[in-house]
Design a protein around this motif. Structure first.
Motif, mmCIF file in Angstrom:
data_model
loop_
_atom_site.group_PDB
_atom_site.id
_atom_site.type_symbol
_atom_site.label_atom_id
_atom_site.label_comp_id
_atom_site.label_asym_id
_atom_site.label_seq_id
_atom_site.Cartn_x
_atom_site.Cartn_y
_atom_site.Cartn_z
ATOM 1 N N ALA A 190 -11.645 -12.444 -7.643
ATOM 2 C CA ALA A 190 -12.807 -11.912 -8.869
ATOM 3 C C ALA A 190 -12.810 -10.648 -8.414
ATOM 4 N N LEU A 191 -12.198 -9.569 -7.546
ATOM 5 C CA LEU A 191 -12.075 -8.350 -8.022
ATOM 6 C C LEU A 191 -11.585 -7.931 -8.646
ATOM 7 N N LEU B 62 -7.463 -0.081 -5.066
ATOM 8 C CA LEU B 62 -6.640 0.724 -3.863
ATOM 9 C C LEU B 62 -7.196 -0.912 -2.933
ATOM 10 N N ALA B 63 -8.695 -0.764 -3.209
ATOM 11 C CA ALA B 63 -9.694 -1.574 -1.906
ATOM 12 C C ALA B 63 -8.753 -2.592 -2.248
ATOM 13 N N ASN B 64 -8.581 -3.499 -3.258
ATOM 14 C CA ASN B 64 -7.619 -4.773 -3.772
ATOM 15 C C ASN B 64 -6.719 -5.091 -2.856
ATOM 16 N N ILE B 65 -5.798 -3.873 -2.523
ATOM 17 C CA ILE B 65 -4.254 -3.793 -2.630
ATOM 18 C C ILE B 65 -4.089 -4.736 -0.873
ATOM 19 N N PHE B 66 -5.818 -4.316 -0.432
ATOM 20 C CA PHE B 66 -5.542 -4.912 0.655
ATOM 21 C C PHE B 66 -7.030 -6.177 0.818
ATOM 22 N N LEU B 67 -7.363 -5.990 0.005
ATOM 23 C CA LEU B 67 -8.365 -7.313 0.238
ATOM 24 C C LEU B 67 -8.177 -8.350 -0.352
ATOM 25 N N GLY C 299 0.987 -1.073 -0.297
ATOM 26 C CA GLY C 299 0.009 0.032 -0.167
ATOM 27 C C GLY C 299 0.846 1.488 -0.480
ATOM 28 N N MET C 300 1.935 1.580 0.880
ATOM 29 C CA MET C 300 2.697 2.651 0.792
ATOM 30 C C MET C 300 3.311 3.097 -0.733
#
Length: 223
Positions: free
Chosen positions: A165-166, A156-161, A54-55
Motif C-alpha cells: 500500500a505504501l 527509503l522506509a519502504n525498502i525495510f517495511l 538497503g546497502m
C-alpha cells in the motif's frame, strides 16, 4: 542608441538566449536517453545483481550524488556533457531490477512501452504548458521540493517495511510531483531562471526518469 530601440534590442537578445538554452537542453535531453537505454540493456543482458537491499540503495545514492556534484562542478566546461552522459548510463543500469521484474509478466514488454509512451505524453503536455503559458510557475518550487523529500523518505522506509500500500502511494505521489517538476523546470528556462543547458538537462532528465519509473511500478502493481 535610442532608449526604446535599446530596450527592444535587449528584449530580443534575452529571448534569443532563452530559446537557445531551451533548444540545447532538448537536444542534450534526447541524447541522454541513448546511454540510459544502453545501460539498461547492458544490465539486463549481463543480469547484474546490482544495488540489492538497503546497502545497495545507499551505494546507489552515494554514486548518484557524486555524479550530480561532478556535473554541477563542470557544467561550464567541456567535461560537463560527458559526465552527464556517464550519469545517464549509470541510471540506465539502475533500471535493471525494475525492468527485470516487469519482464517477468507475460505482457512485460507492453507495460514498458506503455510507461514510455505515458511518460512522453506527460513530458510533452507539461513542457507545452510551461512554454506557452504566460504564468510564472516558480511558486511551485517549495511545494514540489517538500513533496519530493516526503516521497524519498517514504520510499527509503519502504525498502525495510515492504508495504504494498505504501509503495502504491509513493508511486502515485512521485508521478504527480515529478510531473509538476517538469512544468517547473521547463518554465524556469523559459523565464530565464536557468541559463545553463547542462544543469537544465540534468533537472528535467531526473524528472522524466522518476515519472517513468513511477508509472512502470504502477502498471506492474495493476497487473
Amino acid at each position: 542608441m535610442i532608449p526604446s530601440l535599446q530596450k527592444t534590442y535587449d528584449v530580443s537578445a534575452t529571448r534569443a538566449t532563452r530559446h537557445r538554452v531551451l533548444r540545447n537542453t532538448y537536444w542534450l535531453l534526447a541524447l541522454s536517453m541513448v546511454p540510459t537505454v544502453f545501460g539498461a540493456w547492458i544490465g539486463l543482458q549481463m543480469a547484474l545483481p546490482i544495488f540489492a537491499g538497503g546497502m545497495g540503495v545507499l551505494l546507489f545514492l552515494a554514486i548518484a550524488f557524486g555524479f550530480i556534484f561532478a556535473i554541477e562542478k563542470t557544467k561550464n566546461s567541456a567535461a560537463g556533457v560527458p559526465i552527464l552522459l556517464g550519469f545517464t548510463f549509470f541510471m540506465g543500469l539502475w533500471l535493471t531490477p525494475l525492468l527485470r521484474y516487469t519482464l517477468h509478466f507475460s505482457n512485460g514488454g507492453t507495460l514498458i512501452m506503455t510507461a514510455f509512451a505515458g511518460t512522453a505524453a506527460v513530458f510533452a503536455t507539461m513542457a507545452t504548458i510551461a512554454t506557452v503559458s504566460k504564468r510564472d510557475f516558480s511558486g511551485m518550487g517549495s511545494w514540489l521540493f517538500a513533496g519530493a523529500v516526503v516521497v524519498i523518505l517514504a520510499g527509503l522506509a519502504n525498502i525495510f517495511l515492504h508495504l504494498p500500500a505504501l509503495m502504491l502511494v509513493v508511486s502515485v505521489l512521485a508521478m504527480v510531483i515529478f510531473s509538476g517538476f517538469i512544468l517547473f523546470d521547463v518554465n524556469r528556462i523559459v523565464n530565464g531562471g536557468e541559463t545553463n543547458y547542462i544543469s537544465a538537462t540534468l533537472a528535467i532528465y531526473l524528472d522524466i526518469y522518476n515519472v517513468f519509473t513511477s508509472m512502470l511500478q504502477l502498471l506492474g502493481i495493476g497487473f
